[in-house]
Design an enzyme around this catalytic site. Sequence first.
Site, PDB file in Angstrom:
ATOM      1  N   ASP A 206      -3.250  -3.060  -2.441  1.00 21.87           N
ATOM      2  CA  ASP A 206      -4.312  -2.064  -2.444  1.00 21.87           C
ATOM      3  C   ASP A 206      -4.226  -1.226  -3.722  1.00 21.87           C
ATOM      4  OD1 ASP A 206      -5.261   0.844  -0.458  1.00 21.87           O
ATOM      5  OD2 ASP A 206      -6.492  -0.606  -1.541  1.00 21.87           O
ATOM      6  N   ASN A 207      -5.332  -0.613  -4.125  1.00 23.79           N
ATOM      7  CA  ASN A 207      -5.351   0.396  -5.192  1.00 23.79           C
ATOM      8  C   ASN A 207      -4.984  -0.088  -6.581  1.00 23.79           C
ATOM      9  OD1 ASN A 207      -3.757   1.982  -2.616  1.00 23.79           O
ATOM     10  ND2 ASN A 207      -5.812   2.634  -3.210  1.00 23.79           N
TER      11      ASN A 207
ATOM     12  N   ASP B 141       0.833  -1.206   0.000  1.00 25.70           N
ATOM     13  CA  ASP B 141       0.000   0.000   0.000  1.00 25.70           C
ATOM     14  C   ASP B 141       0.866   1.254   0.000  1.00 25.70           C
ATOM     15  OD1 ASP B 141      -2.632   1.392   2.143  1.00 25.70           O
ATOM     16  OD2 ASP B 141      -2.322   1.468  -0.031  1.00 25.70           O
TER      17      ASP B 141
ATOM     18  N   GLU C 102     -11.495   4.083  -0.812  1.00 19.78           N
ATOM     19  CA  GLU C 102     -11.890   4.395   0.568  1.00 19.78           C
ATOM     20  C   GLU C 102     -12.730   5.674   0.652  1.00 19.78           C
ATOM     21  OE1 GLU C 102      -8.826   3.643  -0.416  1.00 19.78           O
ATOM     22  OE2 GLU C 102      -7.349   5.101   0.220  1.00 19.78           O
TER      23      GLU C 102
ATOM     24  N   LYS D 177       2.627   3.442  -5.693  1.00 18.42           N
ATOM     25  CA  LYS D 177       2.121   2.396  -6.594  1.00 18.42           C
ATOM     26  C   LYS D 177       3.176   1.932  -7.595  1.00 18.42           C
ATOM     27  CE  LYS D 177      -1.045   3.329  -3.956  1.00 18.42           C
ATOM     28  NZ  LYS D 177      -1.029   2.561  -2.687  1.00 18.42           N
TER      29      LYS D 177
HETATM   30  C1  LIG Z   1      -5.408   9.715  -8.936  1.00 20.07           C
HETATM   31  C2  LIG Z   1      -5.553   9.277  -7.492  1.00 20.07           C
HETATM   32  C3  LIG Z   1      -4.748   9.846  -6.502  1.00 20.07           C
HETATM   33  C4  LIG Z   1      -4.870   9.451  -5.188  1.00 20.07           C
HETATM   34  C5  LIG Z   1      -5.819   8.492  -4.871  1.00 20.07           C
HETATM   35  C6  LIG Z   1      -6.000   8.071  -3.483  1.00 20.07           C
HETATM   36  C7  LIG Z   1      -5.074   7.026  -2.930  1.00 20.07           C
HETATM   37  C8  LIG Z   1      -5.692   5.967  -2.275  1.00 20.07           C
HETATM   38  C9  LIG Z   1      -4.885   5.006  -1.652  1.00 20.07           C
HETATM   39  O1  LIG Z   1      -5.453   3.955  -0.991  1.00 20.07           O
HETATM   40  C10 LIG Z   1      -3.500   5.097  -1.685  1.00 20.07           C
HETATM   41  O2  LIG Z   1      -2.783   4.117  -1.050  1.00 20.07           O
HETATM   42  C11 LIG Z   1      -2.893   6.173  -2.338  1.00 20.07           C
HETATM   43  C12 LIG Z   1      -1.412   6.348  -2.368  1.00 20.07           C
HETATM   44  O3  LIG Z   1      -0.913   7.137  -3.152  1.00 20.07           O
HETATM   45  N1  LIG Z   1      -0.707   5.656  -1.484  1.00 20.07           N
HETATM   46  C13 LIG Z   1       0.710   5.867  -1.379  1.00 20.07           C
HETATM   47  C14 LIG Z   1       1.103   5.570   0.040  1.00 20.07           C
HETATM   48  C15 LIG Z   1       2.235   6.018   0.531  1.00 20.07           C
HETATM   49  C16 LIG Z   1       2.621   5.759   1.952  1.00 20.07           C
HETATM   50  O4  LIG Z   1       3.706   4.833   1.989  1.00 20.07           O
HETATM   51  C17 LIG Z   1       4.928   5.533   2.256  1.00 20.07           C
HETATM   52  N2  LIG Z   1       5.882   5.069   1.246  1.00 20.07           N
HETATM   53  C18 LIG Z   1       5.789   5.228  -0.078  1.00 20.07           C
HETATM   54  N3  LIG Z   1       6.795   4.605  -0.704  1.00 20.07           N
HETATM   55  C19 LIG Z   1       7.561   4.038   0.255  1.00 20.07           C
HETATM   56  C20 LIG Z   1       8.744   3.260   0.232  1.00 20.07           C
HETATM   57  N4  LIG Z   1       9.338   2.943  -0.918  1.00 20.07           N
HETATM   58  N5  LIG Z   1       9.237   2.823   1.397  1.00 20.07           N
HETATM   59  C21 LIG Z   1       8.623   3.124   2.558  1.00 20.07           C
HETATM   60  N6  LIG Z   1       7.495   3.860   2.651  1.00 20.07           N
HETATM   61  C22 LIG Z   1       6.977   4.315   1.503  1.00 20.07           C
HETATM   62  C23 LIG Z   1       4.597   6.997   2.193  1.00 20.07           C
HETATM   63  O5  LIG Z   1       5.418   7.753   3.062  1.00 20.07           O
HETATM   64  C24 LIG Z   1       3.144   6.993   2.630  1.00 20.07           C
HETATM   65  O6  LIG Z   1       3.015   6.866   4.023  1.00 20.07           O
HETATM   66  C25 LIG Z   1      -3.690   7.152  -2.972  1.00 20.07           C
HETATM   67  C26 LIG Z   1      -6.622   7.930  -5.850  1.00 20.07           C
HETATM   68  C27 LIG Z   1      -6.501   8.342  -7.165  1.00 20.07           C
HETATM   69 MG   LIG Z   2      -4.006   2.499  -0.477  1.00 19.39          MG
END
Ligand SMILES: Cc1ccc(Cc2cc(O)c(O)c(C(=O)NC/C=C/[C@H]3O[C@@H](n4cnc5c(N)ncnc54)[C@H](O)[C@@H]3O)c2)cc1
Ligand SMILES: [Mg+2]
Length: 214
Positions: A169-170, A141, A199, A144
């Site tokens: 997820d997603n 999660d 969500e 992506k």
């Molecule tokens: C177009 C669009 C945009 C947004 C949404 C909505 C939407 C709905 C969702 O359920 C989503 O999970 C997301 C989403 O982008 N999630 C990214 C989540 C990152 C978290 O993980 C952390 N992280 C990211 N890469 C790493 C990494 N390598 N090593 C360690 N931690 C990492 C970050 O620090 C954050 O804590 C977005 C829907 C549609």
């Molecule tokens: Mg998510």
Amino acid sequence: TGSSQPQRMLKAVQKNATKGDPQSVISAIDHYCRNKEWAMNVGDDKGLILDSVLTEVNPSAALELGTYCGYSTVRIARLLSPGSKLITVEFNPAFAAVARQIIAYAGLQDKVTLVEGPSGDLIPKLRERFGVKSFDFVFLDHWKDRYLLDTKLLEDCGLLQKGTVLLADNVICPGTPEYLKYVRSSPRYESRYYKSNLEYTKLEDGLEKSVFLG
Ligand SMILES: Cc1ccc(Cc2cc(O)c(O)c(C(=O)NC/C=C/[C@H]3O[C@@H](n4cnc5c(N)ncnc54)[C@H](O)[C@@H]3O)c2)cc1
Ligand SMILES: [Mg+2]
């Protein structure tokens, strides 16, 4: 400077949830994110699918990539059998700080190890640092565009065993096309899509469950 959204989420938990009661922490976050400020937790709809897959797998060693504020960390840890462990990886220190407090508020700190840093650096170190032989459950999660890279890294580090379940997820929104193509076409995975919604919205999203065949 004002508070951050994760800090406001933590306040909502401290105000509305009961200390040591994981379900009340989950409900407090869902209520806050549905009625006050949307946040990217897996949420209650997809959360029920996460719960059912977890109950079926009953993992002794689970991994979560992307802790964010710890919502899914609490959802996973609350269902683990005694002695089972969840390692969760988060590279944003501010998010990790909030997550630690939410996990502790739920009383689940003894089941969870939150590791701060980028998944790409940490995955190869999990065995030597935490004595992990392999995982039987992985929840993806985080960013992506890291799902496929980190899945291949887990394979290469020998951290997946025959039967390990990856739950992503997603896979629709925001979408993880390369990852989906890989797990759905690779002979090493048996993959299945669980349709749900993004969500706290009516938009479609879903979880992909992929069993590693070894
Ligand atoms: C177009 C669009 C945009 C947004 C949404 C909505 C939407 C709905 C969702 O359920 C989503 O999970 C997301 C989403 O982008 N999630 C990214 C989540 C990152 C978290 O993980 C952390 N992280 C990211 N890469 C790493 C990494 N390598 N090593 C360690 N931690 C990492 C970050 O620090 C954050 O804590 C977005 C829907 C549609
Ligand atoms: Mg998510």
